[in-house]
Design a protein around this motif. Sequence first.
Motif, PDB file in Angstrom:
ATOM      1  N   LEU A  75       0.838  -1.192   0.000  1.00 21.69           N
ATOM      2  CA  LEU A  75       0.000   0.000   0.000  1.00 21.69           C
ATOM      3  C   LEU A  75       0.872   1.240   0.000  1.00 21.69           C
ATOM      4  O   LEU A  75       1.793   1.356   0.814  1.00 21.69           O
ATOM      5  N   GLY A  76       0.580   2.138  -0.927  1.00 22.60           N
ATOM      6  CA  GLY A  76       1.341   3.367  -1.025  1.00 22.60           C
ATOM      7  C   GLY A  76       1.090   4.041  -2.358  1.00 22.60           C
ATOM      8  O   GLY A  76       0.250   3.601  -3.145  1.00 22.60           O
ATOM      9  N   GLU A  77       1.831   5.117  -2.596  1.00 19.13           N
ATOM     10  CA  GLU A  77       1.686   5.905  -3.812  1.00 19.13           C
ATOM     11  C   GLU A  77       3.048   6.319  -4.332  1.00 19.13           C
ATOM     12  O   GLU A  77       3.922   6.709  -3.550  1.00 19.13           O
ATOM     13  N   THR A  82       2.719   0.216   4.009  1.00 17.75           N
ATOM     14  CA  THR A  82       2.332  -1.064   4.595  1.00 17.75           C
ATOM     15  C   THR A  82       2.492  -2.186   3.577  1.00 17.75           C
ATOM     16  O   THR A  82       2.187  -2.003   2.397  1.00 17.75           O
ATOM     17  N   ALA A  83       2.946  -3.344   4.049  1.00 17.77           N
ATOM     18  CA  ALA A  83       2.952  -4.571   3.240  1.00 17.77           C
ATOM     19  C   ALA A  83       2.014  -5.555   3.943  1.00 17.77           C
ATOM     20  O   ALA A  83       2.072  -5.711   5.171  1.00 17.77           O
ATOM     21  N   VAL A  84       1.142  -6.200   3.177  1.00 18.70           N
ATOM     22  CA  VAL A  84       0.126  -7.088   3.737  1.00 18.70           C
ATOM     23  C   VAL A  84       0.081  -8.364   2.909  1.00 18.70           C
ATOM     24  O   VAL A  84       0.105  -8.310   1.671  1.00 18.70           O
ATOM     25  N   PHE A  85       0.007  -9.520   3.594  1.00 21.71           N
ATOM     26  CA  PHE A  85      -0.074 -10.795   2.883  1.00 21.71           C
ATOM     27  C   PHE A  85      -0.652 -11.853   3.805  1.00 21.71           C
ATOM     28  O   PHE A  85      -0.698 -11.680   5.027  1.00 21.71           O
ATOM     29  N   ASN A 123       4.507  -2.697   8.939  1.00 22.13           N
ATOM     30  CA  ASN A 123       4.738  -1.277   8.789  1.00 22.13           C
ATOM     31  C   ASN A 123       6.013  -1.045   7.982  1.00 22.13           C
ATOM     32  O   ASN A 123       7.052  -1.628   8.280  1.00 22.13           O
ATOM     33  N   LEU A 124       5.937  -0.161   6.996  1.00 19.16           N
ATOM     34  CA  LEU A 124       7.109   0.190   6.190  1.00 19.16           C
ATOM     35  C   LEU A 124       7.558   1.632   6.430  1.00 19.16           C
ATOM     36  O   LEU A 124       8.544   2.076   5.831  1.00 19.16           O
ATOM     37  N   LEU A 125       6.857   2.364   7.290  1.00 23.58           N
ATOM     38  CA  LEU A 125       7.200   3.760   7.558  1.00 23.58           C
ATOM     39  C   LEU A 125       8.431   3.848   8.457  1.00 23.58           C
ATOM     40  O   LEU A 125       8.487   3.210   9.509  1.00 23.58           O
ATOM     41  N   THR A 126       9.398   4.654   8.047  1.00 20.55           N
ATOM     42  CA  THR A 126      10.635   4.771   8.822  1.00 20.55           C
ATOM     43  C   THR A 126      10.431   5.504  10.136  1.00 20.55           C
ATOM     44  O   THR A 126      11.262   5.406  11.030  1.00 20.55           O
ATOM     45  N   ARG A 178       9.344  -1.686  12.361  1.00 25.06           N
ATOM     46  CA  ARG A 178       9.210  -1.442  10.923  1.00 25.06           C
ATOM     47  C   ARG A 178      10.055  -2.426  10.137  1.00 25.06           C
ATOM     48  O   ARG A 178      11.001  -3.009  10.652  1.00 25.06           O
ATOM     49  N   TRP A 179       9.670  -2.609   8.888  1.00 25.22           N
ATOM     50  CA  TRP A 179      10.375  -3.495   7.976  1.00 25.22           C
ATOM     51  C   TRP A 179      10.744  -2.702   6.738  1.00 25.22           C
ATOM     52  O   TRP A 179      10.156  -1.667   6.444  1.00 25.22           O
TER      53      TRP A 179
END
Length: 109
Positions: free
Chosen positions: A29-31, A37-40, A53-56, A61-62
């Motif tokens: 998810l993003g632009e 976010t990464a979801v699976f 969570n991908l936000l620094t 976070r990852w």
Amino acid sequence: LFAGRPEFYSSKTVGDLPDDMEPHTVYVLGEQGHYWTAVFLCPCRCGDIVHLNLLTTHHPRWALTLQKDMTPTITPSIWRTQGCRSHFFIRSGKIVWVTDEIGALPKTG
């Protein structure tokens, strides 16, 4: 349970999660290259949805790296502390399981 042919993951960049998530797909998810976010679906097949969570600016976070063909690598490892308690890496689209000291893989439901 986890033996056999390796399962390869691909990724899809989306604005919203689909109602029916596909297995072996990391939804990002993003632009415009800014992902949050990464979801699976959990690769152990327990049926749980994993949100990373991908936000620094937020923790934990990852980091997500996408190859040209959208094959994902996620670091560090994903260690589920609830539910199935799976512990694994996603490296170049492959699930790499982390075993405990006696070599046991996670138990599922």
